[in-house]
Design a protein around this motif. Structure first.
Motif, PDB file in Angstrom:
ATOM      1  N   VAL A 145       7.277  -8.666  -2.945  1.00  0.00           N
ATOM      2  CA  VAL A 145       7.262  -7.435  -3.574  1.00  0.00           C
ATOM      3  C   VAL A 145       8.233  -7.457  -4.631  1.00  0.00           C
ATOM      4  O   VAL A 145       8.421  -6.553  -5.479  1.00  0.00           O
ATOM      5  CB  VAL A 145       7.841  -6.416  -2.686  1.00  0.00           C
ATOM      6  CG1 VAL A 145       6.644  -6.134  -1.469  1.00  0.00           C
ATOM      7  CG2 VAL A 145       8.948  -6.761  -1.990  1.00  0.00           C
ATOM      8  N   LEU A 146       8.972  -8.598  -4.888  1.00  0.00           N
ATOM      9  CA  LEU A 146      10.182  -8.605  -5.908  1.00  0.00           C
ATOM     10  C   LEU A 146       9.475  -9.490  -7.160  1.00  0.00           C
ATOM     11  O   LEU A 146      10.134  -9.525  -8.016  1.00  0.00           O
ATOM     12  CB  LEU A 146      11.192  -9.331  -5.515  1.00  0.00           C
ATOM     13  CG  LEU A 146      12.200  -8.726  -4.168  1.00  0.00           C
ATOM     14  CD1 LEU A 146      13.194  -9.508  -3.832  1.00  0.00           C
ATOM     15  CD2 LEU A 146      12.505  -7.385  -4.533  1.00  0.00           C
ATOM     16  N   PHE A 147       8.394  -9.934  -7.018  1.00  0.00           N
ATOM     17  CA  PHE A 147       7.687 -10.712  -8.060  1.00  0.00           C
ATOM     18  C   PHE A 147       7.527  -9.701  -9.478  1.00  0.00           C
ATOM     19  O   PHE A 147       6.795  -8.649  -8.974  1.00  0.00           O
ATOM     20  CB  PHE A 147       6.396 -11.365  -7.637  1.00  0.00           C
ATOM     21  CG  PHE A 147       6.624 -12.473  -6.731  1.00  0.00           C
ATOM     22  CD1 PHE A 147       7.683 -13.108  -6.681  1.00  0.00           C
ATOM     23  CD2 PHE A 147       5.479 -12.942  -6.346  1.00  0.00           C
ATOM     24  CE1 PHE A 147       7.851 -14.205  -5.761  1.00  0.00           C
ATOM     25  CE2 PHE A 147       5.703 -13.999  -5.202  1.00  0.00           C
ATOM     26  CZ  PHE A 147       6.558 -14.707  -5.229  1.00  0.00           C
TER      27      PHE A 147
ATOM     28  N   ALA B  42      11.912  -3.082  -4.842  1.00  0.00           N
ATOM     29  CA  ALA B  42      10.480  -3.211  -4.617  1.00  0.00           C
ATOM     30  C   ALA B  42       9.735  -2.474  -5.631  1.00  0.00           C
ATOM     31  O   ALA B  42      10.238  -1.254  -6.369  1.00  0.00           O
ATOM     32  CB  ALA B  42      10.137  -2.800  -3.354  1.00  0.00           C
ATOM     33  N   ILE B  43       8.328  -2.732  -6.098  1.00  0.00           N
ATOM     34  CA  ILE B  43       7.722  -2.174  -7.094  1.00  0.00           C
ATOM     35  C   ILE B  43       7.169  -0.793  -6.323  1.00  0.00           C
ATOM     36  O   ILE B  43       7.007  -0.996  -5.112  1.00  0.00           O
ATOM     37  CB  ILE B  43       6.430  -2.961  -7.545  1.00  0.00           C
ATOM     38  CG1 ILE B  43       5.633  -3.602  -6.550  1.00  0.00           C
ATOM     39  CG2 ILE B  43       6.945  -4.402  -8.373  1.00  0.00           C
ATOM     40  CD1 ILE B  43       4.275  -4.108  -6.930  1.00  0.00           C
ATOM     41  N   GLY B  44       7.047   0.257  -7.206  1.00  0.00           N
ATOM     42  CA  GLY B  44       6.841   1.394  -6.735  1.00  0.00           C
ATOM     43  C   GLY B  44       5.528   1.495  -5.705  1.00  0.00           C
ATOM     44  O   GLY B  44       5.438   2.299  -4.761  1.00  0.00           O
ATOM     45  N   MET B  45       4.490   0.990  -6.380  1.00  0.00           N
ATOM     46  CA  MET B  45       3.167   0.820  -5.690  1.00  0.00           C
ATOM     47  C   MET B  45       3.222   0.307  -4.130  1.00  0.00           C
ATOM     48  O   MET B  45       2.794   0.871  -3.235  1.00  0.00           O
ATOM     49  CB  MET B  45       2.036  -0.058  -6.433  1.00  0.00           C
ATOM     50  CG  MET B  45       0.910  -0.357  -5.862  1.00  0.00           C
ATOM     51  SD  MET B  45      -0.147  -1.596  -6.591  1.00  0.00           S
ATOM     52  CE  MET B  45       0.564  -3.120  -6.033  1.00  0.00           C
ATOM     53  N   TRP B  46       4.174  -0.926  -4.086  1.00  0.00           N
ATOM     54  CA  TRP B  46       4.419  -1.317  -2.517  1.00  0.00           C
ATOM     55  C   TRP B  46       4.774  -0.263  -1.749  1.00  0.00           C
ATOM     56  O   TRP B  46       4.521  -0.361  -0.625  1.00  0.00           O
ATOM     57  CB  TRP B  46       5.204  -2.592  -2.743  1.00  0.00           C
ATOM     58  CG  TRP B  46       5.348  -3.485  -1.354  1.00  0.00           C
ATOM     59  CD1 TRP B  46       6.255  -3.312  -0.640  1.00  0.00           C
ATOM     60  CD2 TRP B  46       4.726  -4.367  -1.333  1.00  0.00           C
ATOM     61  NE1 TRP B  46       6.130  -4.395   0.262  1.00  0.00           N
ATOM     62  CE2 TRP B  46       4.902  -4.921  -0.132  1.00  0.00           C
ATOM     63  CE3 TRP B  46       3.311  -5.047  -1.967  1.00  0.00           C
ATOM     64  CZ2 TRP B  46       4.287  -6.095   0.484  1.00  0.00           C
ATOM     65  CZ3 TRP B  46       2.635  -6.199  -1.367  1.00  0.00           C
ATOM     66  CH2 TRP B  46       3.056  -6.556  -0.320  1.00  0.00           C
TER      67      TRP B  46
END
Length: 111
Positions: free
Chosen positions: A23-25, A58-62
């Motif tokens: 999730v951090l990529f 984390a990215i919002g989508m996740w």
């Protein structure tokens, strides 16, 4: 997690990589393509993921997805990176009293 260095190839072993911070990529397809580059044919790329994360990182989508959707996203990274077998997902969550942290593994093999 910013991937600024290239992974060095291991010539005589099957490289197995376990990454728990997908999730951090910032550029996950680049990471998957780089792993594909260094894996020998038949080498496995294995990722584990749980629903524990740092929401600010984390990215919002996740954040809006459930565990199945997380596994599907990881599987799509394998698909779109190319050169991997179809991804397989496994529920490796512990069972029993006091175990409420799910754990999932998604893996694919370099073709």
């Amino acid at each position: 997690l910013r991937m600024t260095m290239r992974i060095q190839a291991a010539r005589d072993v099957i490289l197995m990589i376990i990454i728990r911070c997908i999730v951090l990529f910032f550029r996950p397809l680049e990471v998957f393509r780089e792993v594909r580059r260094v894996l020998k044919p038949g080498g496995k790329f294995i990722l584990s993921q749980s629903n524990r994360c740092f929401p600010t990182k984390a990215i919002g989508m996740w954040l809006g997805m459930d565990d199945l959707q997380h596994c599907l996203v990881i599987g799509s990274y394998f698909h779109y990176a190319g050169g991997f077998s179809p991804a397989r997902a496994f529920d490796c969550s512990p069972t029993g009293p006091g175990t409420n942290d799910p754990l999932f593994v998604v893996e694919a093999t370099k073709l």
